[in-house]
Enzyme design. Structure first.
Site, mmCIF file in Angstrom:
data_model
loop_
_atom_site.group_PDB
_atom_site.id
_atom_site.type_symbol
_atom_site.label_atom_id
_atom_site.label_comp_id
_atom_site.label_asym_id
_atom_site.label_seq_id
_atom_site.Cartn_x
_atom_site.Cartn_y
_atom_site.Cartn_z
ATOM 1 N N SER A 103 9.545 -24.861 61.325
ATOM 2 C CA SER A 103 10.589 -23.829 61.469
ATOM 3 C C SER A 103 10.711 -22.926 60.253
ATOM 4 O O SER A 103 11.675 -22.180 60.136
ATOM 5 C CB SER A 103 11.945 -24.512 61.725
ATOM 6 O OG SER A 103 11.908 -25.274 62.901
ATOM 7 N N GLU A 129 -16.999 -32.784 1.812
ATOM 8 C CA GLU A 129 -18.316 -32.188 1.998
ATOM 9 C C GLU A 129 -18.699 -31.153 0.947
ATOM 10 O O GLU A 129 -19.877 -31.026 0.599
ATOM 11 C CB GLU A 129 -18.393 -31.522 3.390
ATOM 12 C CG GLU A 129 -18.416 -32.480 4.561
ATOM 13 C CD GLU A 129 -19.781 -33.143 4.730
ATOM 14 O OE1 GLU A 129 -20.727 -32.768 4.009
ATOM 15 O OE2 GLU A 129 -19.895 -34.053 5.571
#
Length: 797
Positions: A359, A88
């Site tokens: 339990s 770019e």
């Protein structure tokens, strides 16, 4: 002043005014230039993204605008930066935001062909263009982009600009930003990009449509390979690396993002959005990555284990499972698996869902009673048929031992001893203790819970219980840490690193009681594949407890070491029970398989400063009394009040043959033997003898009954009990079963209800009848004339 002088003065005044206006305009232009960029530069919604404690990716979701746009994370990957700059903006590192050489080249090329064929936008200008919403390509926009690009270069470093570009560039479809693109197109983080992948992504922002299937894909390949050649020529990669990069395939379709902890992710997002109180959620949430305390490796391995086990259990109609793993010292969550992948409510987060406890609360009652001096680990507790008003608890084994050491009753999770212990300790007192420890789901009154509380009568969460067991371990370690008196070791788990908030004050339980409780829990018999763990040198201690709720709806297993706390739940999110759902065979195997890959640790050192040794009866486990002959040492919390001495050892007088008790007279006529005898109450003795053949019952008296020593016990009904008489399925009136036990195996009991004789029983002393509604008296007599009476009421509904 003449006319010429007046004109000169006027001209000077106009110049001054123009100069002043020019200076003001210049000043305003400088101010505009300085403030021309918004803060933040990109005011866009970001995807919520969650990471583990080491930065590993866990989960993500689309942003509020349905884009995959991850929050910026600093510098971009060097490979992507090199590819992007080469493709770019080759002079990106040297220009001030605008590339004059590129502009001149573009002008010449465009004039030659009399149309726009070449642009001159730099990476900085493209970043500005994206910031402004990709407006039309007019000359004014280009000039404005160039000016703002220079301003951006003044305020930001080149690396910052690359990061801004990488975080906001489009990469095809609804993918925005390099990190999201790496995951969506290549299924890994941007820091792991190959040269081929980096080159592909560098091309896409300029032409995002190239990534879609079709003829454009060949164009994308040519562009990628051409970029790789240029990178090779610039020395970024050698010939071999370039050839291998060219051989890589292009991405075919977007990859699904990993979902390693979806339930925790959903909870965090929901909590964040709840905290906004009506604000604009689309723009104010998720601007920063979510860093959690989870460990990716632990989360993944535990999830695989749970999913594999769940698929086996699903064949039995057990469809859901959850697991929570904590770092015990800090309480930080290392794994959060709210449910397994299933079509049956797999979206439900079980970890935060209230479920029946089974339990699993028993160890905390045990520890509290140790601290209160109301129980010793070694003492014998009753395990006999018990009815308290209309409540009739039963052991899971459907059998009774008569008496059993309290510690063994805990490891075997016997229900009757636990209910009898809670009755003595007090339900209200226990509820208050649980709340102080961190149970957040107890909203009813103590009377509403009643004695079933200890067997699953309350709803708790896996989240709270993992925190409680971790707190129990931290309490046991507090003596060594030296901070047990300054802050409580009980605090909720946390899933953000470094966010634990222990409450000030002392722990509700002592280090001694916590250590004794956990040490006893290490002796519980493990599942089949772990049953012989003590025979292996590399095995380590795990304190663990299971719980199965009434109706086989919930299976719990929680284990703790100084390093880890693991909590497992198995069941159906719908609440449907299954006969095969037993914690010992479902949740417990998962628990130990998870522990098998966790780093082992040495067991908690004994808190010697908080324990004291006492002499106890070797037979009963109570503190030694005056009649106890066999003594051993046992440990109790050093601040616990004294326990009652042994109630079972007695001194008796026997004849010379030692088969009959005799009563001493002032002038005995025969030789006597005085010795101690271990004597259980009649009910406990009857059941105890069935399991202990070496138990010797108390010899009978010679020719008489000693009224001070009752020979039998009546289990049901209890004194002043309120009894319901059931109606059978066919509509017939039901019956009440009365139960008793006698010391003598050949005893005969005679039963009377009010003034009506019901019959006699031998060996198994049970008898049925159908009493009418109202008050009654049950009378039971043995052959010696020993009598027991019980008053009870039969309710009419």
């Amino acid at each position: 002043m003449n006319i010429e002088q007046s004109r000169l003065v006027g001209s000077q005044e106009k110049l001054k005014s123009r100069y002043l206006v020019l200076m003001v305009l210049l000043f305003l232009l400088v101010i505009w230039f300085a403030l021309s960029l918004p803060n933040p530069l990109f005011d866009v919604p970001y995807s919520p993204v969650m990471y583990d404690r080491n930065g590993a990716f866990l989960d993500a979701a689309v942003a509020a605008d349905d884009q995959w746009r991850f929050p910026p994370q600093g510098r971009v990957d060097p490979k992507f930066a090199a590819a992007l700059i080469e493709y770019e903006d080759r002079r990106f590192r040297v220009h001030p935001g605008v590339d004059g050489i590129a502009i001149a080249r573009a002008v010449v090329q465009n004039i030659q062909v009399r149309r726009i064929v070449s642009g001159a936008s730099t990476i900085t200008m493209q970043t500005i263009r994206m910031m402004r919403g990709n407006k039309g390509r007019t000359i004014f926009e280009k000039v404005l982009e160039a000016v703002l690009a220079v301003r951006l270069e003044i305020g930001r470093s080149k690396e910052d600009i690359l990061a801004l570009y990488g975080a906001n560039a489009p990469f095809g479809g609804n993918v925005v930003g390099i990190e999201a693109a790496a995951w969506r197109w290549f299924a890994h983080t941007a820091t792991e990009l190959s040269w081929a992948e980096a080159a592909t992504l560098a091309i896409l922002p300029n032409a995002p449509s190239l990534v879609h299937p079709g003829r454009n894909r060949e164009v994308l390949r040519q562009k990628r390979d051409g970029l790789l050649v240029r990178l090779h020529q610039k020395g970024y990669l050698d010939e071999g690396t370039m050839q291998l990069a060219m051989a890589e395939t292009l991405p075919l379709e977007p990859k699904p993002l990993p979902q390693h902890a979806p339930h925790l992710f959903s909870k965090i997002i929901l909590d964040k959005e709840k905290g906004l109180h009506g604000q604009d959620r689309s723009r104010r949430v998720h601007t920063e990555p979510i860093k959690t305390s989870l460990d990716m490796m632990i989360q993944s391995r535990a999830a695989v284990i749970l999913q594999r086990r769940a698929e086996v259990y699903a064949r039995k109609g057990i469809l859901n499972a959850a697991c929570l793993i904590l770092d015990t010292p800090t309480g930080e969550v290392r794994a959060y698996i709210g449910n397994v992948k299933t079509l049956a409510a797999g979206y439900v987060d079980i970890i935060k869902a209230p479920r029946s406890s089974g339990s699993i609360l028993k160890p905390f009652l045990f520890a509290a009673m140790l601290d209160a001096g109301e129980l010793m680990p070694t003492e014998l507790v009753s395990d006999i048929p018990t009815r308290i008003s209309s409540y009739h608890p039963e052991n899971n084994t459907q059998s009774y031992t008569g008496v059993i050491p309290a510690g063994e009753a805990l490891t075997r999770s016997l229900n009757v001893p636990a209910v009898r212990a809670l009755r003595g300790f007090g339900v209200g007192r226990f509820v208050a203790l649980l709340k102080s420890l961190g149970v957040s789901t107890l909203f009813r009154s103590s009377d509403a819970y009643g004695l079933p509380l200890i067997l699953g009568g309350a709803e708790i969460t896996l989240w709270d219980m993992a925190g409680l067991y971790a707190g129990l371990a931290r309490t046991a370690m507090a003596d060594a840490a030296g901070d047990g008196n300054t802050r409580s070791p009980f605090f909720p788990p946390v899933y953000y690193p470094g966010k634990r908030t222990p409450a000030a004050g002392r722990s509700p339980l002592s280090p001694g009681a916590a250590w004794l409780t956990l040490n006893i829990l290490t002796t519980a018999v493990r599942p089949d594949e772990e049953a012989s763990w003590q025979n292996f040198a590399d095995s380590y201690h795990i304190a663990w407890k299971t719980g199965t709720s009434f109706g086989f709806r919930d299976g719990w297993a929680i284990g703790v070491t100084p390093r880890w706390t693991v909590a497992v739940w198995i069941g159906n999110a719908s609440g449907e029970g299954r006969a095969e759902l037993r914690a010992a065979t479902t949740a417990a195997p998962v628990l130990f398989e998870v522990f098998s890959f966790l780093e082992p640790s040495a067991w908690i050192p004994k808190p010697t400063l908080d324990l004291t040794s006492v002499e106890v009866c070797a037979l009963s486990g109570f503190p030694a009394g005056p009649h106890c002959e066999q003594l051993i040492l046992a440990e109790i919390p050093n601040h616990a009040p004294p326990r009652i001495p042994c109630p079972f050892c007695k001194t008796i007088v026997l004849n010379a043959a030692q088969n009959r008790q005799i009563t001493l007279s002032e002038s005995p006529t025969e030789q006597v033997v005085i010795r101690t005898w271990f004597v259980l109450p009649p009910a406990e003795e009857w059941y105890f003898r069935r399991w202990n053949l070496d138990y010797k019952p108390l010899p009978p008296f010679e020719g008489q009954t000693n009224s001070a020593d009752i020979a039998f016990a009546l289990f049901n009904p209890a004194e002043n009990a309120q009894v319901y008489v059931p109606i059978e399925l066919d509509g017939r009136p039901g019956k009440v079963v009365f139960m008793a036990a006698h010391r003598e195996q050949d005893a005969i009991l005679y039963w009377h209800l009010d003034k009506t004789y019901l019959g006699q029983t031998t060996v198994f002393h049970e008898i049925e009848c159908h009493p009418e509604a109202g008050s009654h008296t049950l009378t039971v007599i043995d052959r010696r004339g020993t009598m027991i009476k019980r008053n009870f009421v039969v309710l009419n509904q």
